[in-house]
Write an enzyme that holds these catalytic residues in place. Sequence first.
Site, PDB file in Angstrom:
ATOM      1  N   CYS A  14      -3.162  10.915   1.570  1.00  0.00           N
ATOM      2  CA  CYS A  14      -2.530   9.736   1.046  1.00  0.00           C
ATOM      3  C   CYS A  14      -1.031   9.791   0.729  1.00  0.00           C
ATOM      4  O   CYS A  14      -0.144   9.490   1.282  1.00  0.00           O
ATOM      5  CB  CYS A  14      -3.410   8.774   0.283  1.00  0.00           C
ATOM      6  SG  CYS A  14      -5.028   8.634   0.788  1.00  0.00           S
ATOM      7  N   LYS A  60       0.756  -1.142   0.067  1.00  0.00           N
ATOM      8  CA  LYS A  60       0.001  -0.092  -0.034  1.00  0.00           C
ATOM      9  C   LYS A  60       0.852   1.303   0.035  1.00  0.00           C
ATOM     10  O   LYS A  60       0.594   2.280  -0.884  1.00  0.00           O
ATOM     11  CB  LYS A  60      -0.999  -0.079   1.284  1.00  0.00           C
ATOM     12  CG  LYS A  60      -1.666   1.208   1.580  1.00  0.00           C
ATOM     13  CD  LYS A  60      -2.665   1.520   0.553  1.00  0.00           C
ATOM     14  CE  LYS A  60      -3.078   2.903   0.948  1.00  0.00           C
ATOM     15  NZ  LYS A  60      -4.294   3.244  -0.158  1.00  0.00           N
TER      16      LYS A  60
HETATM   17  N1  SAJ Z   1      -1.006  15.141  -8.730  1.00  0.00           N
HETATM   18  C1  SAJ Z   1      -0.314  15.756  -9.324  1.00  0.00           C
HETATM   19  N2  SAJ Z   1       0.127  15.317 -10.628  1.00  0.00           N
HETATM   20  C2  SAJ Z   1      -0.314  13.965 -11.074  1.00  0.00           C
HETATM   21  C3  SAJ Z   1      -1.342  13.068 -10.072  1.00  0.00           C
HETATM   22  C4  SAJ Z   1      -1.590  13.857  -8.829  1.00  0.00           C
HETATM   23  O1  SAJ Z   1       0.144  16.850  -9.111  1.00  0.00           O
HETATM   24  O2  SAJ Z   1       0.092  13.531 -12.094  1.00  0.00           O
HETATM   25  C5  SAJ Z   1      -1.532  15.585  -7.514  1.00  0.00           C
HETATM   26  C6  SAJ Z   1      -2.939  15.705  -7.202  1.00  0.00           C
HETATM   27  O3  SAJ Z   1      -3.476  17.034  -7.855  1.00  0.00           O
HETATM   28  C7  SAJ Z   1      -3.237  15.752  -5.898  1.00  0.00           C
HETATM   29  C8  SAJ Z   1      -2.272  14.628  -5.333  1.00  0.00           C
HETATM   30  O4  SAJ Z   1      -1.285  14.621  -6.371  1.00  0.00           O
HETATM   31  O5  SAJ Z   1      -3.009  16.792  -5.128  1.00  0.00           O
HETATM   32  C9  SAJ Z   1      -2.796  13.337  -4.878  1.00  0.00           C
HETATM   33  O6  SAJ Z   1      -3.724  12.915  -6.000  1.00  0.00           O
HETATM   34  P1  SAJ Z   1      -4.051  11.672  -6.482  1.00  0.00           P
HETATM   35  O7  SAJ Z   1      -5.398  11.537  -7.417  1.00  0.00           O
HETATM   36  O8  SAJ Z   1      -2.677  11.183  -7.304  1.00  0.00           O
HETATM   37  O9  SAJ Z   1      -4.038  10.560  -5.359  1.00  0.00           O
HETATM   38  P2  SAJ Z   1      -5.287  10.499  -4.054  1.00  0.00           P
HETATM   39  O10 SAJ Z   1      -4.297  10.946  -2.931  1.00  0.00           O
HETATM   40  O11 SAJ Z   1      -6.568  11.101  -4.198  1.00  0.00           O
HETATM   41  O12 SAJ Z   1      -5.456   8.967  -4.134  1.00  0.00           O
HETATM   42  C10 SAJ Z   1      -4.163   7.940  -3.932  1.00  0.00           C
HETATM   43  C11 SAJ Z   1      -4.319   6.898  -4.808  1.00  0.00           C
HETATM   44  N3  SAJ Z   1      -2.958   6.143  -5.006  1.00  0.00           N
HETATM   45  C12 SAJ Z   1      -2.555   5.945  -6.039  1.00  0.00           C
HETATM   46  O13 SAJ Z   1      -2.948   6.152  -7.197  1.00  0.00           O
HETATM   47  C13 SAJ Z   1      -1.216   5.226  -6.201  1.00  0.00           C
HETATM   48  C14 SAJ Z   1      -5.331   5.933  -4.568  1.00  0.00           C
HETATM   49  O14 SAJ Z   1      -5.505   4.866  -5.246  1.00  0.00           O
HETATM   50  C15 SAJ Z   1      -5.088   5.501  -3.176  1.00  0.00           C
HETATM   51  O15 SAJ Z   1      -6.081   4.757  -2.393  1.00  0.00           O
HETATM   52  C16 SAJ Z   1      -5.297   6.731  -2.042  1.00  0.00           C
HETATM   53  O16 SAJ Z   1      -4.158   7.457  -2.574  1.00  0.00           O
HETATM   54  C17 SAJ Z   1      -5.247   6.164  -0.714  1.00  0.00           C
HETATM   55  O17 SAJ Z   1      -6.215   6.431   0.028  1.00  0.00           O
HETATM   56  O18 SAJ Z   1      -4.140   5.705  -0.326  1.00  0.00           O
END
Ligand code: SAJ
Length: 426
Positions: free
Chosen positions: A258, A204
Amino acid sequence: MRITVVGLGYIGLPTACLLATKNNDTVYGYDTNSDLISQLNAQTFVTKEIGLDGIMYEVIKSGKLVVDRKLNKSDVYIIAVPTPFNEDKTCDISYIKMAVSSVASILEKGNLIILESTVSPGVTENVCKRIIEDITGFIVGQDILLAYSAERVIPGRIIEELKNNDRIIGGVNLESAKRAAEVYQIFVEGEIHLTDCTTAEVTKIMENTYRDVNIALANEFAKLAEKLGFNVWEAIRLANKHPRVNIHEPGPGVGGHCIAVDPWFFVGMDHEDAVLINAAREINDYMPFYVFEKIRAMAEKLNIKNIGILGVSYKPDIDDIRNSPSSALIEILKSNGFTVYIHDPIVKKFAYALSTTEDLLCNSELLVLMVAHRYYQSMDFTGLLNKSKVKAVLDTKNKLVNYIKNDRFITDVLGKANYLEEKCAE
Ligand code: SAJ
């Protein structure tokens, strides 16, 4: 199978609802937050999570899900409580200890406990097992079954992903893992993979660390682009045409509970070896400061004091503001004497007053797109901006500037070289 979900937060509540739609017995939801329990029972709790609002009150009204501040005896207990990080970056497991102790006080022989909270490796086997054995006198693995299974769902698509994502389940022994799999089979349509507890726990945090490191790489490319003279968005788009390359998107920082948190657990456990992980966290945490430096440069050139922030959630199209890069940026702007107008089409509760679109446009001289909500991408910005006192737009997601067709505005985009200078020179 009588099931209790302990902790009705972002993950516990939808998990309890999905179990309740399919389970033959009543599912219990337990939370110590009395306001939440009252709101759920009065059906006044509001969620923006697609699909959850539909099933939530259906299962509560029909009695398939009973939410309570009292812990009910069950065959299975799923623990989904928060795990923030401590000052030294280690995982704060105080909520887990409380939840496991409460459950242990009513455990009966043959019961199964499943931990869902994100934790540093070893918590299930070392901490939870010991608490259960100390309180009950039972032997874990023999009298009581114990497993670990983290959710992997993305806010905004929680219901869909809870059902369809593959699930990793670790057990203290095979029987624990198999029994836990039977519980998830009630609603999970994805594949279920069995392993030991520690491997499931570490999987995870590795997943979220992978994403954090890749976002940090994209952010570093964006900074390089501005110095070396290329357009990072176009370069990433083309590099990703390679079959084995998947560079993530740059942006104003990494928010949420997360990705901005879990990689610290590795750093907290082994600072010496988690070098790349630590650097990635620092790069991503610095991004709001980097955006601020861009704002300051524009503000100096254009003699601007009033900044309008577009979007405060931590990512598009959700109302979750935890660790949002906008919150960090707003603090920095305010402490540097700027007047800040804040807008978000979805978020209703925020630390500072939120402006209407009209107020924002009437008062802001520089607009900063922080969150690429669909709302902003479908607005007639060119028309609205013409009637405003906005002089410039800074787009940190490369989503707005491309379609604001008007030479009256100075525009700048994160990760595009010399964009501002070129425009100012024109
Ligand atoms: N972000 C970027 N660039 C990207 C992707 C995201 O700057 O290319 C930023 C987003 O704007 C945001 C942050 O990162 O601020 C996190 O967003 P996210 O959509 O990447 O992830 P979370 O935190 O909403 O959800 C993550 C997910 N993990 C993965 O994709 C590996 C989700 O599947 C998990 O279940 C979740 O964390 C968790 O609960 O751990």
